[in-house]
Design a protein around this motif. Structure first.
Motif, short mmCIF file in Angstrom:
data_model
loop_
_atom_site.label_atom_id
_atom_site.label_comp_id
_atom_site.label_asym_id
_atom_site.label_seq_id
_atom_site.Cartn_x
_atom_site.Cartn_y
_atom_site.Cartn_z
N ASN A 1 48.64 10.91 42.06
CA ASN A 1 48.26 9.79 42.91
C ASN A 1 47.11 8.99 42.31
O ASN A 1 47.08 7.76 42.39
N GLU B 1 41.38 9.94 47.27
CA GLU B 1 42.40 10.98 47.18
C GLU B 1 41.88 12.32 47.70
O GLU B 1 42.61 13.07 48.34
N LYS C 1 48.47 6.96 39.52
CA LYS C 1 49.27 5.86 40.04
C LYS C 1 48.39 4.70 40.49
O LYS C 1 48.70 3.54 40.24
N THR C 2 47.27 5.02 41.15
CA THR C 2 46.40 3.95 41.65
C THR C 2 45.52 3.36 40.57
O THR C 2 45.13 2.20 40.65
N SER D 1 38.88 5.86 43.59
CA SER D 1 40.21 6.44 43.70
C SER D 1 40.14 7.95 43.88
O SER D 1 40.86 8.53 44.70
#
Length: 136
Positions: free
Chosen positions: A55, A82, A58-59, A78
């Motif tokens: 994740n 998360e 991805k960000t 980020s």
């Protein structure tokens, strides 16, 4: 104690990343691997750690970011988002109801502060009009 060590490990990983002169894919990979190691040492499930890394990757797309963008800040936010998402159950917090018995159980390692926390919890609810009792 475990959470303090985990927090320190994650902070050190982010500090090492921010001390790098150029933030690129290898710096991000090294930072995420160090965070993953810290989470695994704290007995976080392997699949959860892998999902967390995926994740974040991805960000944080370093190639798609415009020049002059603060990549360190984007990575730090980020990671924070998360980690918070990982801890969020999606359920509302426990709210005791007046007039009914409400049972709350505290479990932890010896010397982790359960008695102190329970006493503070009981005192807080006593000020709110509840009649708490502690059972060992």
């Amino acid at each position: 104690m475990v959470l303090a060590e985990l927090g320190g490990s994650i902070s050190r990983a982010l500090a090492r990343m921010s001390s790098a002169t150029v933030v690129d894919e290898s710096v991000l990979r090294e930072c995420l691997n160090e965070i993953a190691r810290a989470l695994m040492q704290s007995d976080v499930r392997f699949k959860t750690v892998c999902d967390l890394q995926a994740n974040i990757r991805k960000t944080v797309n370093l190639e798609a970011l415009a020049a002059g963008t603060n990549k360190r800040r984007i990575i730090e936010t980020s990671v924070g988002k998360e980690l918070c998402k990982m801890l969020d159950t999606g359920k509302p917090a426990f709210v005791p109801k007046k007039g009914k018995p409400n049972v709350v159980m505290f479990v932890g390692l010896q010397g982790s502060g359960k008695t102190t926390t329970c006493t503070k919890y009981a005192h807080y609810h006593q000020r709110k009009g509840f009649k708490p009792s502690l059972v060992c």
